[in-house]
Design an enzyme around this catalytic site. Structure first.
Site, short mmCIF file in Angstrom:
data_model
loop_
_atom_site.label_atom_id
_atom_site.label_comp_id
_atom_site.label_asym_id
_atom_site.label_seq_id
_atom_site.Cartn_x
_atom_site.Cartn_y
_atom_site.Cartn_z
N GLY A 255 0.84 -1.20 0.00
CA GLY A 255 0.00 0.00 0.00
C GLY A 255 0.87 1.24 0.00
O GLY A 255 2.02 1.21 -0.45
N GLU B 88 5.56 -3.22 1.12
CA GLU B 88 5.73 -2.98 -0.34
C GLU B 88 4.97 -1.70 -0.62
O GLU B 88 3.73 -1.69 -0.62
CB GLU B 88 5.10 -4.13 -1.15
CG GLU B 88 5.64 -5.50 -0.82
CD GLU B 88 7.04 -5.74 -1.36
OE1 GLU B 88 7.49 -4.94 -2.19
OE2 GLU B 88 7.66 -6.73 -0.94
N CYS C 183 2.18 0.80 -8.82
CA CYS C 183 3.26 1.31 -7.96
C CYS C 183 4.52 1.57 -8.77
O CYS C 183 5.32 2.43 -8.44
CB CYS C 183 3.53 0.31 -6.85
SG CYS C 183 3.75 -1.36 -7.49
N GLU D 200 3.83 10.58 -5.59
CA GLU D 200 3.17 9.52 -6.38
C GLU D 200 1.75 9.97 -6.69
O GLU D 200 0.97 10.27 -5.79
CB GLU D 200 3.14 8.23 -5.56
CG GLU D 200 2.56 7.07 -6.34
CD GLU D 200 2.53 5.78 -5.51
OE1 GLU D 200 2.10 5.83 -4.35
OE2 GLU D 200 2.93 4.74 -6.04
P1 NAD Z 1 -3.35 2.47 1.24
O1 NAD Z 1 -2.05 2.52 1.96
O2 NAD Z 1 -4.29 3.57 1.39
O3 NAD Z 1 -4.16 1.15 1.63
C1 NAD Z 1 -3.60 -0.14 1.52
C2 NAD Z 1 -4.31 -1.07 2.49
O4 NAD Z 1 -4.07 -0.62 3.81
C3 NAD Z 1 -5.83 -1.10 2.33
O5 NAD Z 1 -6.30 -2.41 2.54
C4 NAD Z 1 -6.29 -0.17 3.43
O6 NAD Z 1 -7.60 -0.45 3.89
C5 NAD Z 1 -5.28 -0.47 4.51
N1 NAD Z 1 -5.12 0.60 5.49
C6 NAD Z 1 -5.28 1.93 5.31
N2 NAD Z 1 -5.07 2.59 6.47
C7 NAD Z 1 -4.76 1.65 7.40
C8 NAD Z 1 -4.45 1.70 8.78
N3 NAD Z 1 -4.41 2.84 9.45
N4 NAD Z 1 -4.17 0.54 9.41
C9 NAD Z 1 -4.21 -0.64 8.75
N5 NAD Z 1 -4.52 -0.74 7.46
C10 NAD Z 1 -4.78 0.39 6.78
O7 NAD Z 1 -2.96 2.22 -0.29
P2 NAD Z 1 -3.92 2.10 -1.54
O8 NAD Z 1 -4.41 3.47 -1.89
O9 NAD Z 1 -4.91 1.02 -1.32
O10 NAD Z 1 -2.92 1.57 -2.65
C11 NAD Z 1 -2.10 2.37 -3.39
C12 NAD Z 1 -0.67 2.32 -2.88
O11 NAD Z 1 -0.18 0.98 -2.93
C13 NAD Z 1 0.26 3.13 -3.75
O12 NAD Z 1 1.10 3.90 -2.94
C14 NAD Z 1 1.06 2.06 -4.50
O13 NAD Z 1 2.30 2.48 -4.93
C15 NAD Z 1 1.14 0.99 -3.48
N6 NAD Z 1 1.45 -0.30 -4.12
C16 NAD Z 1 2.71 -0.83 -3.94
C17 NAD Z 1 3.04 -2.04 -4.56
C18 NAD Z 1 4.40 -2.66 -4.37
O14 NAD Z 1 4.53 -3.85 -4.62
N7 NAD Z 1 5.40 -1.92 -3.93
C19 NAD Z 1 2.10 -2.70 -5.35
C20 NAD Z 1 0.84 -2.12 -5.51
C21 NAD Z 1 0.53 -0.92 -4.88
#
Ligand code: NAD
Length: 496
Positions: A242, A265, A300, A399
Site C-alpha cells: 500500500g 511494499e 506502484c 506519487e
Molecule cells: P493504502 O495505503 O491507502 O491502503 C492499503 C491497504 O491498507 C488497504 O487495505 C487499506 O484499507 C489499509 N489501510 C489503510 N489505512 C490503514 C491503517 N491505518 N491501518 C491498517 N490498514 C490500513 O494504499 P492504496 O491506496 O490502497 O494503494 C495504493 C498504494 O499501494 C500506492 O502507494 C502504491 O504504490 C502501493 N502499491 C505498492 C506495490 C508494491 O509492490 N510496492 C504494489 C501495488 C501498490
C-alpha cells in the site's frame, strides 16, 4: 480476448457477495455492520460488504491460530500442500470470467486485462509457490565432527496480509502463495475499495481442499479492520502492500504490539531514462506510454518520471504526446478498452488535483489533462503528459497514482543519475541506451529494486519485486519471498 461474451449483460446478472470468510464459512460481521460498495465503472451499486471490526479480526485470527496449532495444514507433507495449491490455481482459472468481472466492476480496470492479466497471474502465482515447496531443502552447517547443526525453515504461524486496490487479486496472491505454501495460516484484509475477489478466492481455496481456518478474509476499512489486524498480539507477521503513509503506521503498530515482522511494499516514482544513444526513440515512447497508462496509471511501478536527454527531448515529447490519445478512456466492460476507470471519486479528485498542480507550477500539459466520460457516472481521466517539468515540482516528487507522467530534461549521464536517485522512492527504473558500458554503469548506479534496460515490462514469478528506500523493505515473488514467512531454526546435536 473473447468477443463472444457480452460483459455488460453478465455484469447485470452478477451476484456479488461481500461477506467475510472465517473458518471456511461465509459470515456477516459480528455487529452486523456493512458498507455499500459502488462500481467506479458507472457508479452502480454492487453489494453491501462486511465492515469488519476488532471482533471480526479476533474471530479470524482465532480460527487461523487454531488451524496452525493443530497442524491441519502445516503438518501436511510439502507434496500434499503442493497438490492443494495446484487445485486452488485450477479453481481460480475455472472461475476466470466471474473473478475478472468482479475485479473490473470493483475497481474499474478493463475486462481484457482482468481476464488476461489479473486472473491468470493470480493462478500462476499460487501454482508456482505450490510447485516450489517440495523442492526446497534445508541445510546442515559445516561445523566439524563434534556436532551436527541443522538449519531448518519453519512456518511462522499467523500471517496478516493487508493489500491495496490496484491489483487486488495479484497483490493478495503474492502474499498468499509463499505464506500458504510454507504452511502458515493467513488473515487477509482486502482494500475497502476492492474487496470482492478476495472473498471469492477464500471460498475457492476451501473448495480446493485448503482446510478451513487456514485462509480467512475480513473486509473492512483500514483504520478499523486493518488496524485491528496489524495491532493484533497473535499475528506473527504483516505482509503489507500500500502507500508509504500507511506503511509507516505498520511499523508503529508492530512496535505498539508484539514486534511482529512487518514487510512493506510501498509506493514509487519510477524513473525512465532515455539517452540520445538509444536509436529507436519511437519505441521507447511507445513502451513508456504502454507501461504508464496500463491499469489507468494506478501501478506502484508506473514510469511517472521520464528523464530525456536534451538533444532528443523535443522529438520524444512529440512522440509521447502522439501515443497518449491511443489510451483514451472507455467502458471497462468493452473487450477492446485499454484504459478504464479510476478506482473512486477520491482518486479522481487526487489525480485532477495533481494536474492542477502541474499547471500552476509551470509545466506544459502536452496531452490529456481532463476528466473524461463524466456522463457515464464513473471516474475517468485522460492519459496526460506534462513536459518542461523539473524534479522539484510536486508532480515529479509525489506519487500521483493515475495516468499522468512528467518529462524532465537532462544534459549528462551524471545529471540523469542524480535526478533519478533524487527521490524518496526506489521501486523501479529503466535505462535506454545502446552503449553497453553506459547501460550497465547506469543500471548499477540507480537506487531501485528493479532496473530494466531498453524495455520496461519484463516480469516473471522467478524474480523478486520490491523497493529501496521508502518504497519498502520486503520482496514479493520468487523463492526469496519464503524468507518473509518462515523462521530459521538452528538445531544442534552433540556427536561425541
Ligand atoms: P493504502 O495505503 O491507502 O491502503 C492499503 C491497504 O491498507 C488497504 O487495505 C487499506 O484499507 C489499509 N489501510 C489503510 N489505512 C490503514 C491503517 N491505518 N491501518 C491498517 N490498514 C490500513 O494504499 P492504496 O491506496 O490502497 O494503494 C495504493 C498504494 O499501494 C500506492 O502507494 C502504491 O504504490 C502501493 N502499491 C505498492 C506495490 C508494491 O509492490 N510496492 C504494489 C501495488 C501498490
Amino acid at each position: 480476448m473473447p468477443h463472444h461474451v457480452n460483459w455488460t449483460e453478465r455484469a447485470q446478472a452478477l451476484k456479488a457477495d461481500g461477506r467475510a470468510v472465517i473458518d471456511g464459512q461465509r459470515v456477516a460481521a459480528v455487529d452486523g455492520q456493512t458498507f455499500a460498495k459502488h462500481s467506479p465503472v458507472d457508479g452502480r451499486f454492487l453489494t453491501d460488504v462486511v465492515r469488519g471490526q476488532r471482533a471480526d479480526i479476533d474471530a479470524a485470527v482465532r480460527s487461523a491460530r487454531a488451524a496452525f496449532e493443530d497442524r491441519r495444514w502445516a503438518g501436511q507433507a510439502p507434496a500434499a500442500r503442493k497438490k492443494v495449491l495446484q487445485r486452488f490455481a485450477e479453481k481460480i482459472l475455472a472461475a476466470k470470467e466471474e473473478l475478472a468481472l468482479l475485479e473490473t466492476l470493483d475497481m474499474g480496470k478493463p475486462i481484457q486485462y482482468s481476464m488476461g492479466v489479473d486472473v491468470t497471474a493470480t493462478a500462476r502465482c499460487i501454482a508456482w509457490y505450490g510447485e516450489a515447496v517440495d523442492k526446497i531443502y534445508d541445510e546442515i552447517a559445516p561445523t566439524g565432527d563434534h556436532a551436527l547443526a541443522m538449519i531448518t525453515r519453519e512456518p511462522m504461524g499467523v500471517i496478516g496480509a493487508i493489500v491495496p486496490w490496484n491489483y487486488p487479486m495479484i497483490m493478495a496472491a503474492w502474499k498468499l502463495g509463499p505464506a500458504l505454501a510454507a504452511g502458515n495460516s493467513v488473515v487477509l484484509k482486502p482494500s475497502e475499495k476492492s474487496p470482492l475477489t478476495a472473498c471469492r478466492l477464500a471460498e475457492l481455496a476451501v473448495e480446493a481442499g485448503l482446510p478451513p481456518g487456514v485462509f480467512n478474509v475480513v473486509p473492512g476499512y483500514g483504520h478499523e479492520a486493518g488496524e485491528a489486524l496489524a495491532l493484533h498480539m497473535d499475528v506473527d507477521a504483516i505482509g503489507f502492500t500500500g502507500s508509504t503513509r500507511v506503511g509507516r503506521r505498520m511499523l508503529d503498530y508492530a512496535g505498539q504490539s508484539n514486534l511482529k515482522r512487518v514487510y512493506n511494499e510501498l509506493g514509487g516514482k519510477s524513473a525512465f531514462l532515455v539517452f540520445e544513444d538509444y536509436g529507436d526513440i519511437a519505441r521507447a515512447a511507445q513502451t513508456l506510454a504502454g507501461s504508464m497508462f496500463f491499469n489507468q496509471g494506478e501501478s506502484c511501478n508506473a514510469p511517472s518520471r521520464v528523464l530525456v536527454q536534451d538533444s532528443i527531448a523535443d522529438e520524444f515529447v512529440k512522440l509521447l504526446a502522439a501515443e497518449a490519445p491511443k489510451y483514451a478512456p472507455a467502458d471497462p466492460l468493452h473487450p477492446d478498452t485499454v484504459l478504464g476507470a479510476l478506482v473512486d471519486e477520491t482518486q479522481l479528485k487526487t489525480v485532477l488535483g495533481y494536474i492542477d498542480a502541474g499547471h500552476s507550477e509551470g509545466a506544459q500539459c502536452v496531452a490529456g489533462g481532463r476528466r473524461a466520460r463524466a456522463d457515464s457516472g464513473g471516474y475517468y481521466v485522460e492519459p496526460t503528459v506534462f513536459a518542461g517539468v523539473s524534479n522539484e515540482m510536486k508532480i515529479a516528487r509525489e506519487e500521483i497514482f493515475g495516468p499522468v507522467t512528467s518529462v524532465i530534461r537532462f544534459k549528462t549521464e551524471e545529471e540523469a543519475i542524480a535526478i533519478a536517485n533524487a527521490s524518496s522512492y526506489g521501486l523501479q527504473a529503466s535505462v535506454w541506451s545502446l552503449n553497453v558500458n553506459r547501460a550497465h554503469r547506469v543500471a548499477r548506479a540507480l537506487r531501485a529494486g528493479t532496473v530494466h534496460v531498453n524495455q520496461y515490462d519484463e516480469d516473471d514469478m522467478t524474480v523478486p519485486f520490491g523497493g529501496y528506500k521508502q518504497s519498502g523493505n520486503g520482496r514479493d515473488k520468487s523463492l526469496h519471498a519464503f524468507d518473509k514467512y518462515t523462521e530459521l531454526k538452528t538445531t544442534w546435536l552433540r556427536l561425541d
